[in-house]
Motif scaffolding. Structure first.
Motif, mmCIF file in Angstrom:
data_model
loop_
_atom_site.group_PDB
_atom_site.id
_atom_site.type_symbol
_atom_site.label_atom_id
_atom_site.label_comp_id
_atom_site.label_asym_id
_atom_site.label_seq_id
_atom_site.Cartn_x
_atom_site.Cartn_y
_atom_site.Cartn_z
ATOM 1 N N LEU A 9 43.277 38.973 37.346
ATOM 2 C CA LEU A 9 44.004 40.001 36.580
ATOM 3 C C LEU A 9 44.054 39.610 35.107
ATOM 4 O O LEU A 9 45.095 39.680 34.454
ATOM 5 N N GLY A 10 42.897 39.141 34.610
ATOM 6 C CA GLY A 10 42.833 38.746 33.204
ATOM 7 C C GLY A 10 42.600 39.967 32.337
ATOM 8 O O GLY A 10 43.384 40.917 32.334
ATOM 9 N N TYR A 11 41.487 39.980 31.610
ATOM 10 C CA TYR A 11 41.190 41.105 30.722
ATOM 11 C C TYR A 11 40.664 42.313 31.508
ATOM 12 O O TYR A 11 41.092 43.450 31.308
ATOM 13 N N TRP A 12 39.726 42.081 32.435
ATOM 14 C CA TRP A 12 39.017 43.192 33.068
ATOM 15 C C TRP A 12 39.653 43.656 34.377
ATOM 16 O O TRP A 12 39.662 44.854 34.688
ATOM 17 N N GLY A 13 40.162 42.712 35.167
ATOM 18 C CA GLY A 13 40.726 43.038 36.476
ATOM 19 C C GLY A 13 41.755 44.169 36.436
ATOM 20 O O GLY A 13 41.747 45.050 37.317
ATOM 21 N N CYS A 30 45.941 39.548 43.185
ATOM 22 C CA CYS A 30 45.890 38.091 43.292
ATOM 23 C C CYS A 30 45.430 37.483 41.973
ATOM 24 O O CYS A 30 44.443 37.945 41.384
ATOM 25 N N ASP A 31 46.153 36.474 41.498
ATOM 26 C CA ASP A 31 45.685 35.687 40.348
ATOM 27 C C ASP A 31 46.290 34.295 40.468
ATOM 28 O O ASP A 31 47.461 34.161 40.838
ATOM 29 N N SER A 32 45.462 33.291 40.150
ATOM 30 C CA SER A 32 45.969 31.921 40.265
ATOM 31 C C SER A 32 46.967 31.605 39.145
ATOM 32 O O SER A 32 47.703 30.638 39.233
ATOM 33 N N ASP A 33 47.011 32.440 38.121
ATOM 34 C CA ASP A 33 47.954 32.247 37.011
ATOM 35 C C ASP A 33 49.224 33.061 37.310
ATOM 36 O O ASP A 33 49.182 34.292 37.384
ATOM 37 N N VAL A 67 36.404 41.401 43.065
ATOM 38 C CA VAL A 67 36.437 40.096 42.403
ATOM 39 C C VAL A 67 36.233 40.277 40.895
ATOM 40 O O VAL A 67 35.169 40.706 40.451
ATOM 41 N N ALA A 68 37.274 39.929 40.127
ATOM 42 C CA ALA A 68 37.186 40.061 38.663
ATOM 43 C C ALA A 68 37.638 38.763 37.996
ATOM 44 O O ALA A 68 38.438 38.756 37.061
ATOM 45 N N THR A 69 37.117 37.658 38.520
ATOM 46 C CA THR A 69 37.429 36.324 37.985
ATOM 47 C C THR A 69 36.247 35.881 37.105
ATOM 48 O O THR A 69 35.225 36.580 37.040
ATOM 49 N N PRO A 70 36.308 34.710 36.452
ATOM 50 C CA PRO A 70 35.169 34.271 35.634
ATOM 51 C C PRO A 70 33.885 34.094 36.453
ATOM 52 O O PRO A 70 33.932 33.762 37.651
ATOM 53 N N THR A 73 32.922 31.572 39.344
ATOM 54 C CA THR A 73 33.676 31.640 40.608
ATOM 55 C C THR A 73 33.186 32.780 41.517
ATOM 56 O O THR A 73 33.597 32.858 42.677
ATOM 57 N N HIS A 74 32.351 33.668 40.991
ATOM 58 C CA HIS A 74 32.020 34.896 41.733
ATOM 59 C C HIS A 74 31.410 34.640 43.105
ATOM 60 O O HIS A 74 31.831 35.221 44.099
ATOM 61 N N TYR A 75 30.375 33.788 43.105
ATOM 62 C CA TYR A 75 29.622 33.581 44.354
ATOM 63 C C TYR A 75 30.543 33.096 45.477
ATOM 64 O O TYR A 75 30.530 33.632 46.588
ATOM 65 N N VAL A 90 31.932 42.877 43.262
ATOM 66 C CA VAL A 90 32.025 41.655 42.446
ATOM 67 C C VAL A 90 31.589 41.973 41.034
ATOM 68 O O VAL A 90 30.529 42.570 40.824
ATOM 69 N N GLU A 91 32.388 41.531 40.077
ATOM 70 C CA GLU A 91 31.996 41.724 38.684
ATOM 71 C C GLU A 91 30.625 41.092 38.444
ATOM 72 O O GLU A 91 30.219 40.174 39.165
ATOM 73 N N LYS A 92 29.965 41.590 37.447
ATOM 74 C CA LYS A 92 28.579 41.142 37.202
ATOM 75 C C LYS A 92 28.573 39.753 36.546
ATOM 76 O O LYS A 92 29.445 39.472 35.750
ATOM 77 N N PRO A 93 27.610 38.935 36.854
ATOM 78 C CA PRO A 93 26.724 38.991 37.996
ATOM 79 C C PRO A 93 27.412 38.323 39.191
ATOM 80 O O PRO A 93 28.181 37.394 38.995
HETATM 81 N N1 LIG Z 1 31.986 45.403 33.360
HETATM 82 C C1 LIG Z 1 32.439 45.075 32.167
HETATM 83 O O1 LIG Z 1 32.217 45.779 31.191
HETATM 84 C C2 LIG Z 1 33.242 43.825 32.009
HETATM 85 C C3 LIG Z 1 34.003 43.625 30.857
HETATM 86 C C4 LIG Z 1 34.725 42.439 30.764
HETATM 87 C C5 LIG Z 1 34.644 41.473 31.755
HETATM 88 N N2 LIG Z 1 33.866 41.720 32.837
HETATM 89 C C6 LIG Z 1 33.747 40.710 33.912
HETATM 90 O O2 LIG Z 1 34.989 40.570 34.556
HETATM 91 C C7 LIG Z 1 35.157 39.214 34.973
HETATM 92 C C8 LIG Z 1 36.469 38.678 34.442
HETATM 93 O O3 LIG Z 1 36.407 38.669 33.038
HETATM 94 P P1 LIG Z 1 37.736 38.617 32.169
HETATM 95 O O4 LIG Z 1 37.302 38.790 30.759
HETATM 96 O O5 LIG Z 1 38.749 39.524 32.743
HETATM 97 O O6 LIG Z 1 38.193 37.091 32.408
HETATM 98 P P2 LIG Z 1 39.623 36.481 32.180
HETATM 99 O O7 LIG Z 1 39.401 35.019 32.003
HETATM 100 O O8 LIG Z 1 40.372 37.241 31.152
HETATM 101 O O9 LIG Z 1 40.377 36.727 33.566
HETATM 102 C C9 LIG Z 1 40.040 36.066 34.751
HETATM 103 C C10 LIG Z 1 41.310 35.959 35.607
HETATM 104 O O10 LIG Z 1 40.944 35.397 36.875
HETATM 105 C C11 LIG Z 1 41.926 34.466 37.281
HETATM 106 N N3 LIG Z 1 41.293 33.552 38.213
HETATM 107 C C12 LIG Z 1 40.320 32.648 37.974
HETATM 108 N N4 LIG Z 1 39.938 32.024 39.102
HETATM 109 C C13 LIG Z 1 40.707 32.540 40.088
HETATM 110 C C14 LIG Z 1 40.788 32.325 41.490
HETATM 111 N N5 LIG Z 1 39.991 31.429 42.095
HETATM 112 N N6 LIG Z 1 41.694 33.020 42.202
HETATM 113 C C15 LIG Z 1 42.510 33.892 41.618
HETATM 114 N N7 LIG Z 1 42.487 34.162 40.275
HETATM 115 C C16 LIG Z 1 41.591 33.497 39.533
HETATM 116 C C17 LIG Z 1 42.387 33.830 35.976
HETATM 117 O O11 LIG Z 1 43.676 33.259 36.105
HETATM 118 C C18 LIG Z 1 42.370 35.019 35.022
HETATM 119 O O12 LIG Z 1 43.609 35.688 34.971
HETATM 120 C C19 LIG Z 1 33.939 38.448 34.464
HETATM 121 O O13 LIG Z 1 33.001 38.384 35.476
HETATM 122 C C20 LIG Z 1 33.394 39.333 33.369
HETATM 123 O O14 LIG Z 1 31.982 39.208 33.241
HETATM 124 C C21 LIG Z 1 33.186 42.867 32.994
#
Ligand SMILES: NC(=O)c1ccc[n+]([C@@H]2O[C@H](COP(=O)([O-])OP(=O)(O)OC[C@H]3O[C@@H](n4cnc5c(N)ncnc54)[C@H](O)[C@@H]3O)[C@@H](O)[C@H]2O)c1
Length: 323
Positions: A9-13, A30-33, A67-70, A73-75, A90-93
């Motif tokens: 639930l960071g920027y994109w989730g 769900c978020d580990s933070d 799945v919208a984590t870094p 961690t995706h795989y 799952v967010e790309k890739p």
């Molecule tokens: N499609 C798009 O246009 C687009 C745009 C931005 C980001 N994204 C993708 O979205 C994904 C996330 O990017 P973001 O910018 O939101 O990242 P971010 O770092 O802002 O957020 C990631 C969140 O995941 C949580 N997290 C990490 N590992 C975890 C786990 N094992 N269990 C639970 N929570 C966990 C973190 O605490 C964090 O809040 C990336 O894959 C990115 O490529 C896609």
């Protein structure tokens, strides 16, 4: 109603959570933070909130995990979700290596599950228009496609320009041409952070002879989000920076007059600007995922398309590293 759990639930989730809350039942977040989790637990009180990913997997009534984590961690998270019998977006890739992606694909096939990569740009109505034009054949033979994804910033330290910016263009190039490249070369430089290329130029060549190029950079004076398709009859530009003319079709091309003995000339005709709907691409992406979960459409195709993107990324990365 399809029960959805969103992890990350960071920027994109939160954008995914918002859409799935509107289109389905947002059952888990769900978020580990704990701070991130707390903020969204208030916004979605009907959803169960947890820092433990396994809580989602252990809920037998949960249909799908988003799945919208870094990226690194995706795989792992996607694999666990598929092994638990959950449909997965799952967010790309979805993986960083072709082998890992193949494993996800096999799990999806074995469990008759959806494993869909979040290739957002494929749902952009402007890209859909490009695809329609390419497939309808009105462009003539498509010769080449090139993408420009440049800006000054955001300067990343963990992901290079290929992985951060290039996934979008690569997914579109492969989608438009429908072929796997036989040659994939990338050149770039890590000017700011050692090992993290800020400027990357990619070249792809396809079995049909078509070629593609991508300029990816966060060290550039121009903010560009553009894809150009050059055909023998027409040429098309998708420019996501434009508000009203996202797609422009140029009736321009090369031609040979019968009496000119093979000499090439050029011709310029009308310039057309088709109307492009303003639907939110992410909403369309989420709707497509839910349709696949319901059993509408080809479940395996999205995973295979995602695998083609990962394989090309992997080859481009090898090429970048070897230089
Ligand atoms: N499609 C798009 O246009 C687009 C745009 C931005 C980001 N994204 C993708 O979205 C994904 C996330 O990017 P973001 O910018 O939101 O990242 P971010 O770092 O802002 O957020 C990631 C969140 O995941 C949580 N997290 C990490 N590992 C975890 C786990 N094992 N269990 C639970 N929570 C966990 C973190 O605490 C964090 O809040 C990336 O894959 C990115 O490529 C896609």
């Amino acid at each position: 109603m399809t029960r959805i759990g969103v992890v990350g639930l960071g920027y994109w989730g939160p954008n995914l959570a918002r859409n799935f809350d509107a289109l389905a039942e947002l059952a888990w977040i769900c978020d580990s933070d704990s701070d991130r989790l707390g903020a969204f637990a208030n916004r979605y009180p009907q959803a169960q909130a947890t820092a433990r990913y396994d809580d989602l997997l252990n809920d037998e009534t949960l249909d799908a995990v988003i799945v919208a984590t870094p990226v690194p961690t995706h795989y792992e998270l996607a694999r666990k979700a598929l092994e638990a019998g959950k449909h997965t977006l799952v967010e790309k890739p979805p993986a960083m290596r072709g082998e890992e992606m193949d494993e996800l694909l096999q799990l999806a096939v074995d469990g008759d599950l959806v494993c869909m990569p979040g290739h957002l740009l494929l749902y952009h109505p402007g890209v859909q228009k490009l695809k329609e034009l390419v497939d309808a054949g009105g462009l003539g033979d498509v010769l080449c496609v090139y993408g420009n994804r440049q800006n000054l910033g955001i300067i990343r330290k963990d992901e290079n320009a290929l992985w951060s910016l290039g996934v979008h263009d690569l997914s579109v190039v492969l989608y438009l041409l429908g072929e796997e490249p036989e040659e994939a070369i990338a050149l770039g430089r890590d000017f700011l952070t050692p090992g993290v290329e800020d400027v990357v130029f990619c070249y792809l060549r396809f079995p049909s002879g078509k070629i593609a190029h991508m300029h990816l950079s966060w060290l550039d004076p121009h903010k560009m989000r553009k894809i150009t398709v050059v055909g023998t009859e027409k040429m098309v530009v998708f420019d996501d920076m434009e508000l009203e003319r996202k797609v422009t079709v140029y009736e321009k091309g090369p031609w040979q007059r019968a009496e000119s003995y093979g000499e090439w000339q050029t011709r310029s005709g009308d310039i057309n600007i088709p109307k492009i709907p303003t639907d939110e691409p992410l909403r369309l992406e989420c709707e497509h995922f839910l349709a696949l979960v319901r059993g509408d459409g080809d479940r395996q195709q999205v995973a295979q398309d995602g695998a083609m993107v990962v394989r090309a990324l992997e080859r481009l990365t090898e090429s970048l590293g070897s230089r």
